[in-house]
Design a protein around this motif. Structure first.
Motif, PDB file in Angstrom:
ATOM      1  N   ASP A   1      12.943   2.813   3.590  1.00 38.44           N
ATOM      2  CA  ASP A   1      11.988   2.711   2.466  1.00 38.44           C
ATOM      3  C   ASP A   1      11.732   4.126   1.721  1.00 38.44           C
ATOM      4  O   ASP A   1      11.821   4.217   0.449  1.00 38.44           O
ATOM      5  CB  ASP A   1      10.561   2.432   2.582  1.00 38.44           C
ATOM      6  CG  ASP A   1      10.578   0.618   2.753  1.00 38.44           C
ATOM      7  OD1 ASP A   1      11.392  -0.012   2.238  1.00 38.44           O
ATOM      8  OD2 ASP A   1       9.754   0.315   3.584  1.00 38.44           O
ATOM      9  N   TYR A   2      11.838   5.177   2.528  1.00 43.67           N
ATOM     10  CA  TYR A   2      11.558   6.377   1.699  1.00 43.67           C
ATOM     11  C   TYR A   2      12.151   7.551   2.764  1.00 43.67           C
ATOM     12  O   TYR A   2      11.857   7.742   3.993  1.00 43.67           O
ATOM     13  CB  TYR A   2       9.865   6.673   1.696  1.00 43.67           C
ATOM     14  CG  TYR A   2       9.655   7.891   1.091  1.00 43.67           C
ATOM     15  CD1 TYR A   2       9.697   7.639  -0.480  1.00 43.67           C
ATOM     16  CD2 TYR A   2       9.122   9.227   1.641  1.00 43.67           C
ATOM     17  CE1 TYR A   2       9.224   8.662  -1.242  1.00 43.67           C
ATOM     18  CE2 TYR A   2       8.973  10.130   0.718  1.00 43.67           C
ATOM     19  CZ  TYR A   2       8.969   9.890  -0.736  1.00 43.67           C
ATOM     20  OH  TYR A   2       8.563  10.945  -1.602  1.00 43.67           O
ATOM     21  N   SER A   3      13.264   8.012   2.266  1.00 45.82           N
ATOM     22  CA  SER A   3      13.948   8.827   2.918  1.00 45.82           C
ATOM     23  C   SER A   3      14.438  10.281   2.613  1.00 45.82           C
ATOM     24  O   SER A   3      14.755  10.229   1.432  1.00 45.82           O
ATOM     25  CB  SER A   3      15.524   8.174   3.347  1.00 45.82           C
ATOM     26  OG  SER A   3      15.295   6.827   4.055  1.00 45.82           O
TER      27      SER A   3
ATOM     28  N   LEU B   1       0.795  -1.306  -0.242  1.00 48.33           N
ATOM     29  CA  LEU B   1       0.001  -0.004  -0.206  1.00 48.33           C
ATOM     30  C   LEU B   1       0.927   1.162  -0.028  1.00 48.33           C
ATOM     31  O   LEU B   1       0.567   2.381  -0.647  1.00 48.33           O
ATOM     32  CB  LEU B   1      -0.896   0.066   1.264  1.00 48.33           C
ATOM     33  CG  LEU B   1      -1.507   1.415   1.474  1.00 48.33           C
ATOM     34  CD1 LEU B   1      -2.780   1.453   0.358  1.00 48.33           C
ATOM     35  CD2 LEU B   1      -2.047   1.576   2.820  1.00 48.33           C
ATOM     36  N   ALA B   2       1.694   1.114   0.855  1.00 49.73           N
ATOM     37  CA  ALA B   2       2.610   2.565   0.859  1.00 49.73           C
ATOM     38  C   ALA B   2       3.235   2.932  -0.350  1.00 49.73           C
ATOM     39  O   ALA B   2       3.547   4.233  -0.549  1.00 49.73           O
ATOM     40  CB  ALA B   2       3.924   2.036   1.893  1.00 49.73           C
TER      41      ALA B   2
ATOM     42  N   SER C   1      11.455  -0.118  -4.776  1.00 47.00           N
ATOM     43  CA  SER C   1      12.647  -0.507  -5.558  1.00 47.00           C
ATOM     44  C   SER C   1      12.582  -1.816  -6.332  1.00 47.00           C
ATOM     45  O   SER C   1      13.499  -2.427  -6.720  1.00 47.00           O
ATOM     46  CB  SER C   1      14.021  -0.613  -4.526  1.00 47.00           C
ATOM     47  OG  SER C   1      13.689  -1.313  -3.642  1.00 47.00           O
ATOM     48  N   TYR C   2      11.641  -2.509  -6.142  1.00 42.67           N
ATOM     49  CA  TYR C   2      11.650  -4.049  -6.455  1.00 42.67           C
ATOM     50  C   TYR C   2      11.711  -4.369  -8.011  1.00 42.67           C
ATOM     51  O   TYR C   2      12.305  -5.063  -8.468  1.00 42.67           O
ATOM     52  CB  TYR C   2      10.629  -4.944  -5.696  1.00 42.67           C
ATOM     53  CG  TYR C   2       9.294  -4.879  -6.727  1.00 42.67           C
ATOM     54  CD1 TYR C   2       9.041  -5.989  -7.507  1.00 42.67           C
ATOM     55  CD2 TYR C   2       8.304  -3.940  -6.474  1.00 42.67           C
ATOM     56  CE1 TYR C   2       7.922  -6.127  -8.359  1.00 42.67           C
ATOM     57  CE2 TYR C   2       7.401  -4.033  -7.450  1.00 42.67           C
ATOM     58  CZ  TYR C   2       6.912  -5.057  -8.230  1.00 42.67           C
ATOM     59  OH  TYR C   2       5.907  -5.150  -9.030  1.00 42.67           O
TER      60      TYR C   2
ATOM     61  N   GLY D   1      14.448   3.752  -0.662  1.00 39.74           N
ATOM     62  CA  GLY D   1      15.322   2.699  -0.113  1.00 39.74           C
ATOM     63  C   GLY D   1      14.716   1.296  -0.649  1.00 39.74           C
ATOM     64  O   GLY D   1      13.867   1.254  -1.155  1.00 39.74           O
ATOM     65  N   GLY D   2      15.466   0.430  -0.036  1.00 36.05           N
ATOM     66  CA  GLY D   2      15.021  -0.976  -0.182  1.00 36.05           C
ATOM     67  C   GLY D   2      15.659  -1.635  -1.374  1.00 36.05           C
ATOM     68  O   GLY D   2      16.464  -1.181  -2.275  1.00 36.05           O
ATOM     69  N   GLY D   3      15.767  -3.015  -1.077  1.00 37.83           N
ATOM     70  CA  GLY D   3      16.310  -3.706  -2.226  1.00 37.83           C
ATOM     71  C   GLY D   3      15.408  -4.554  -2.845  1.00 37.83           C
ATOM     72  O   GLY D   3      14.406  -3.732  -3.373  1.00 37.83           O
TER      73      GLY D   3
END
Length: 378
Positions: free
Chosen positions: A253-255, A10-11, A236-237, A228-230
């Protein structure tokens, strides 16, 4: 060179939109909404594994997250069954071809959330007399119990352990099952699976050294945010599905980030989450960011908006992956994006898209100043 034809689901429709400063829109009772669906009872599981039974196919649906509205429109072929959408979904549609195809989507009530967040406005939702409400479950029962206590049926969204792709497939299927017609969901999921296999084959040919380093960022005034994130991260996926690497992988995730941080990350490619007036020139002309490899090589692109924001998981997410893969590795992929777009949107809306409409979605005028974008022209 040879050609080769989430958790926080959802984010993807929340953090960037919130950063863009999008607030709740108005919206009143819907007196002219579509009639309730007719037919036999339908049964399905929501993403929390709960069995839901409706005495007829859902004809009045409220969605409390922007991605949910996009999925409902794609799987149902129109917004006819939506009687309440999140205010940020309305903003999304204001930038999408969906508004041109279905102008009525801009009149669907949005007073379903408190303060533009995801706390339900129970009284406002109840007045819409929904057959079902789709709501986020990962923040606990506080967002759901008030609705159920009011006698409203809720289908819960929860990210699946299998990852973002599996979650998206399950969500599309659920929207089909709640109206007793999964045909569009099945077509879209089959197309996505085929795309995934094709891109995985291409990615398997890449060496670690040849993987392109990508940054997805959002600008709101002077503030900047990096995703962010992998490989199963918030935004990012799909970068990894397209063969890239997220240079901000180590960040949450969000920076919020500074120009100096972005320059230090030095991405090969910068993707800009689209806000009104966004353009690659904002990077090319920035006194700090113009030193990045992305700016020096003019590999900066604004993410398109299709039936949903590309780069924020939605029903045409596979198109985002193809678009990015063709930008990252143009010598390893045939030029199939425009054909894939026609096929995907035909599966959603039973319409053939003109070249002009595809040009608009791809933002050819905006992104045409960036390297390699001419491959998307007719």
């Amino acid at each position: 060179m040879e050609n080769w034809n989430r958790r926080q689901f959802l984010a993807t429709g929340t953090a960037a939109l919130a950063a863009l400063g999008l607030s709740g829109c108005d919206g009143g009772d819907d007196k002219s909404a579509s009639p309730k669906g007719r037919g036999e009872a339908v049964h399905f599981l929501d993403l929390d594994g709960r069995r839901i039974t409706l005495d007829r196919p859902a004809g009045r649906i409220v969605t409390l997250g922007p991605p949910y509205a996009a999925m409902a429109v794609a799987v149902h072929g129109s917004p006819d069954r939506l009687v309440g959408i999140h205010p940020r979904a309305r903003d999304m549609y204001s930038r999408s071809f969906v508004r041109e195809m279905f102008p009525e989507i801009m009149t669907i009530p949005t007073n379903i959330a408190v303060g533009g967040d995801f706390t339900p406005n129970v009284e406002g939702i109840a007045r819409l007399q929904p057959d079902i409400v789709v709501q986020w479950a990962e923040m606990g029962d506080a967002l759901i119990a008030p609705l159920e206590n009011a006698g409203i049926t809720v289908a819960r969204y929860r990210s699946l352990e299998a990852g973002a792709e599996a979650t998206l497939a399950a969500m599309l299927t659920m929207f089909g099952e709640m109206i007793g017609d999964t045909a569009r969901a099945e077509r879209l999921n089959a197309q996505r699976a085929q795309t995934g296999r094709r891109l995985a084959e291409m990615v398997g040919t890449l060496s670690d050294a040849s993987r392109q380093r990508v940054l997805l960022m959002t600008r709101t005034g002077e503030a900047m945010y990096a995703s962010g994130g992998g490989s199963e991260g918030l935004y990012s996926y799909y970068i990894y599905r397209a063969g890239g690497i997220n240079v901000a992988e180590a960040l949450p995730d969000y920076s919020p980030v500074s120009r100096e941080q972005i320059a230090a990350l030095d991405p090969d490619v910068i993707l800009l989450f689209g806000s009104d007036g966004e353009t690659p020139r904002s990077i090319f002309g920035d006194p700090v960011l113009q030193s990045t490899q992305a700016a020096l090589q003019r590999r900066v692109y604004v993410l398109p908006t299709g039936s949903h924001y590309w780069g924020a998981i939605g029903p045409d997410d596979a198109l985002t992956q193809i678009w990015l893969a063709e930008l990252l590795y143009p010598d390893r992929l045939e030029k199939t994006l425009r054909g894939e777009m026609r096929e995907t949107y035909r599966a959603m809306f039973d319409q053939d898209f003109s070249d002009a409409r595809i040009d608009e979605i791809l933002m050819l005028e905006t992104n045409g100043i960036s390297a390699g974008y001419e491959r998307f022209r007719v």
